[in-house]
Every structure is written in structure tokens, then in C-alpha cells.
Design a protein around this motif. Structure first.
Motif, PDB file in Angstrom:
ATOM      1  N   GLY A 137       1.368  -6.689  -1.737  1.00  0.00           N
ATOM      2  CA  GLY A 137       0.644  -5.611  -2.400  1.00  0.00           C
ATOM      3  C   GLY A 137      -0.330  -4.845  -1.532  1.00  0.00           C
ATOM      4  N   ALA A 138      -0.428  -5.178  -0.235  1.00  0.00           N
ATOM      5  CA  ALA A 138      -1.327  -4.441   0.650  1.00  0.00           C
ATOM      6  C   ALA A 138      -0.844  -3.005   0.810  1.00  0.00           C
ATOM      7  CB  ALA A 138      -1.407  -5.124   2.015  1.00  0.00           C
ATOM      8  N   ASP A 139      -1.793  -2.093   1.005  1.00  0.00           N
ATOM      9  CA  ASP A 139      -1.461  -0.688   1.193  1.00  0.00           C
ATOM     10  C   ASP A 139      -1.405  -0.301   2.666  1.00  0.00           C
ATOM     11  OD1 ASP A 139      -1.562   0.486  -1.680  1.00  0.00           O
ATOM     12  OD2 ASP A 139      -3.372  -0.727  -1.527  1.00  0.00           O
ATOM     13  N   LEU A 189      -6.665   5.668   3.968  1.00  0.00           N
ATOM     14  CA  LEU A 189      -6.233   4.897   2.806  1.00  0.00           C
ATOM     15  C   LEU A 189      -6.791   5.489   1.524  1.00  0.00           C
ATOM     16  CD1 LEU A 189      -4.681   2.399   1.891  1.00  0.00           C
ATOM     17  CD2 LEU A 189      -6.742   1.055   2.264  1.00  0.00           C
ATOM     18  N   LEU A 190      -8.048   5.895   1.552  1.00  0.00           N
ATOM     19  CA  LEU A 190      -8.664   6.474   0.356  1.00  0.00           C
ATOM     20  C   LEU A 190      -8.092   7.852   0.048  1.00  0.00           C
ATOM     21  CD1 LEU A 190     -12.352   5.323   0.866  1.00  0.00           C
ATOM     22  CD2 LEU A 190     -10.724   4.503  -0.840  1.00  0.00           C
ATOM     23  N   ARG A 191      -7.722   8.604   1.090  1.00  0.00           N
ATOM     24  CA  ARG A 191      -7.051   9.883   0.839  1.00  0.00           C
ATOM     25  C   ARG A 191      -5.717   9.647   0.152  1.00  0.00           C
ATOM     26  NH1 ARG A 191      -8.818  11.195   6.108  1.00  0.00           N
ATOM     27  NH2 ARG A 191      -6.747  10.766   6.961  1.00  0.00           N
ATOM     28  N   ARG A 192      -4.981   8.654   0.621  1.00  0.00           N
ATOM     29  CA  ARG A 192      -3.675   8.368   0.018  1.00  0.00           C
ATOM     30  C   ARG A 192      -3.818   7.786  -1.379  1.00  0.00           C
ATOM     31  NH1 ARG A 192      -2.569   6.083   5.175  1.00  0.00           N
ATOM     32  NH2 ARG A 192      -2.519   3.972   4.311  1.00  0.00           N
ATOM     33  N   ASP A 222     -14.850   0.472  -3.325  1.00  0.00           N
ATOM     34  CA  ASP A 222     -13.764   1.449  -3.329  1.00  0.00           C
ATOM     35  C   ASP A 222     -12.520   0.949  -2.621  1.00  0.00           C
ATOM     36  OD1 ASP A 222     -15.493   3.468  -4.481  1.00  0.00           O
ATOM     37  OD2 ASP A 222     -16.397   3.672  -2.493  1.00  0.00           O
ATOM     38  N   VAL A 223     -12.690   0.044  -1.669  1.00  0.00           N
ATOM     39  CA  VAL A 223     -11.567  -0.426  -0.869  1.00  0.00           C
ATOM     40  C   VAL A 223     -11.821  -1.874  -0.463  1.00  0.00           C
ATOM     41  CG1 VAL A 223     -12.573   0.466   1.276  1.00  0.00           C
ATOM     42  CG2 VAL A 223     -10.103   0.081   1.143  1.00  0.00           C
ATOM     43  N   LEU A 242      -6.790  -1.414  -9.538  1.00  0.00           N
ATOM     44  CA  LEU A 242      -6.406  -0.184  -8.854  1.00  0.00           C
ATOM     45  C   LEU A 242      -7.364   0.014  -7.677  1.00  0.00           C
ATOM     46  CD1 LEU A 242      -5.519   2.206 -11.794  1.00  0.00           C
ATOM     47  CD2 LEU A 242      -3.977   1.041 -10.226  1.00  0.00           C
ATOM     48  N   LEU A 243      -7.254  -0.883  -6.703  1.00  0.00           N
ATOM     49  CA  LEU A 243      -8.141  -0.862  -5.544  1.00  0.00           C
ATOM     50  C   LEU A 243      -7.290  -0.939  -4.289  1.00  0.00           C
ATOM     51  CD1 LEU A 243     -11.210  -1.051  -4.721  1.00  0.00           C
ATOM     52  CD2 LEU A 243     -10.846  -3.510  -4.544  1.00  0.00           C
ATOM     53  N   PRO A 244      -7.395   0.028  -3.384  1.00  0.00           N
ATOM     54  CA  PRO A 244      -6.597  -0.023  -2.153  1.00  0.00           C
ATOM     55  C   PRO A 244      -6.941  -1.256  -1.320  1.00  0.00           C
ATOM     56  CG  PRO A 244      -7.565   2.154  -2.471  1.00  0.00           C
ATOM     57  CD  PRO A 244      -8.216   1.251  -3.467  1.00  0.00           C
TER      58      PRO A 244
END
Length: 230
Positions: A93-95, A114-117, A46-47, A71-73
Motif C-alpha cells: 500500500g505504499a505510494d 507525493l502530496l501533489r499526487r 499529512d504524510v 487516506l494518508l500518503p
């Protein structure tokens, strides 16, 4: 609980983080470097928690590739705390980013944030509700499917770029300040500053504009911010 892909070459650091994150109910897959095919590990998780100072293929290159194709944070984990490296990782490209040493609990909190965003942002007061699609010139922004197409061609956007496009699509023709974009795209729990807005806008222009040096879709309003041309 999240499935976390950790790319970290320091064995002691990796073991400590894996143990701590697993105690916090995350599943962690560890790779000691990026010198391999990452397609399957990226699909399983997921991340991505990514060290920058890797042997062989460095973290910046991996970050650029993942941001362009997945599409991976991406959460950058680095011992480099100066602004140049932090901005460079965000431009790649880092979140989000954290600097070493970091405790598993802090990393857990940043992963959850991060996953919430990574989900579609909630509309702010005065914004238009989600629509099937917004069309600007040859650009189509579909919030429901989380797809952006240019002249019918699907664009590969990172989660942060997608959130920014959705924010603009909800505010067609409105000027959004850097602070407003920072709050809506990254959220109040992000530890960076509004300079990341400019780097993300530049990356987006490279994907959505015919001539990124002379933008006609995502335009600058000098002294105020940016707007999506109606």
C-alpha cells in the motif's frame, strides 16, 4: 509545509531527518516504532514516512493497515534496495519509496511530489471532465467527494488506488496502457517503474470485484493494458 509523521527506530537517522525537514519548514512528529495506537498521530499529519525494518511490528504490517484504513500518503524509507522489497512495500500500500541514506532535501522533494499526487489527478487530453459520479455495475465512483462505493458500501481506498479509480472513471470503456496509467497516477517524478501498475490493479480488484480472480469490472486487455468495463 507539511505535517510529517516519521516512524523510524534509528535515533541518529531520525534526528538528522527531523532537523533537516524542520529547517525546510515541515512539522515532524517522530515515533521510534509502531507498537502503539497510531490513530491519533495519523489524523494529525499529512504524510507518513515509514521505515520498514522496525522492532516488533514491522513496517509492512503498518503499511497494510494504514493503506486499508486511512487516506494518508505513505512514503517508505528503507535500507533495502532490491526489487523484491520495493515491490512488496508497494503491494502493501505504499505510494512511494526512498532508500537510505537519503538527504532531507531529497526527502522534502519526494514528500512534496507525493502530496501533489495525493490530490485528484488532472484530466489528460481526451479524457472526460469530472462528473458527479460514474456507475459501473454495482460500483459508484464519485470524483467530487473522492468516494467509491460498492453496492452502497463505502470502500477504503489508498490515495494511489483512488487516483487510479478516478483515471479509469474519466476513461470508461477505454483501454489504458500500463505506461499511460503510470504517468497519470504516479507522475513523471516517481522513481519506480510501470510494474507498480499491476500491483495496484490487483489490490483494487480485491476491493471492487465480486470475484477478483475473474474480474468483470476492471478487466485486462492482453497485450495492451486495462479498461473499466462500461
Amino acid at each position: 509545509m507539511a505535517n510529517v509523521l516519521l516512524i523510524e527506530d534509528d535515533t541518529a537517522v531520525a534526528q538528522a531527518l527531523m532537523l533537516g525537514l524542520r529547517r525546510l519548514d515541515h512539522d515532524v512528529e517522530h515515533l521510534p516504532d509502531g507498537n502503539r495506537d497510531l490513530a491519533e498521530p495519523l489524523r494529525r499529519n499529512d504524510v507518513l514516512v515509514l521505515d520498514l525494518g522496525l522492532p516488533g511490528r514491522d513496517g509492512f504490517d503498518i503499511c497494510r493497515t494504514v493503506a486499508a484504513e486511512q487516506l494518508l500518503p505513505i512514503l517508505v524509507l528503507t535500507a533495502r534496495s532490491d526489487d523484491i522489497d520495493i515491490v512488496a512495500s508497494l503491494e502493501a500500500g505504499a505510494d512511494d519509496y526512498v532508500t537510505k541514506p537519503v538527504s532531507p532535501r531529497v526527502l522534502d522533494a519526494r514528500i512534496k511530489a507525493l502530496l501533489r499526487r495525493a490530490n485528484s489527478p488532472r484530466p489528460a487530453a481526451g479524457e472526460e471532465p469530472a462528473r458527479a459520479s460514474v456507475i459501473v455495475a454495482d460500483l459508484e465512483i464519485d470524483e467530487e467527494s473522492l468516494e467509491v462505493r460498492r453496492a452502497g458500501q463505502l470502500l477504503e481506498l489508498s490515495p494511489t488506488e483512488m487516483r487510479m479509480m478516478i483515471t479509469f472513471a474519466r476513461n470508461p470503456g477505454r483501454v489504458l496502457s500500463r505506461d499511460a496509467l503510470f504517468e497519470r497516477v504516479w507522475g513523471s517524478d516517481f522513481r519506480g517503474d510501470s510494474r507498480v501498475v499491476d500491483t495496484t490493479v490487483q489490490r483494487l480488484r480485491g476491493k471492487i470485484e465480486t470475484d477478483p480472480k475473474h474480474p468483470a469490472v476492471l478487466v485486462t486487455v492482453r497485450g495492451f493494458g486495462y479498461r473499466l468495463a462500461p
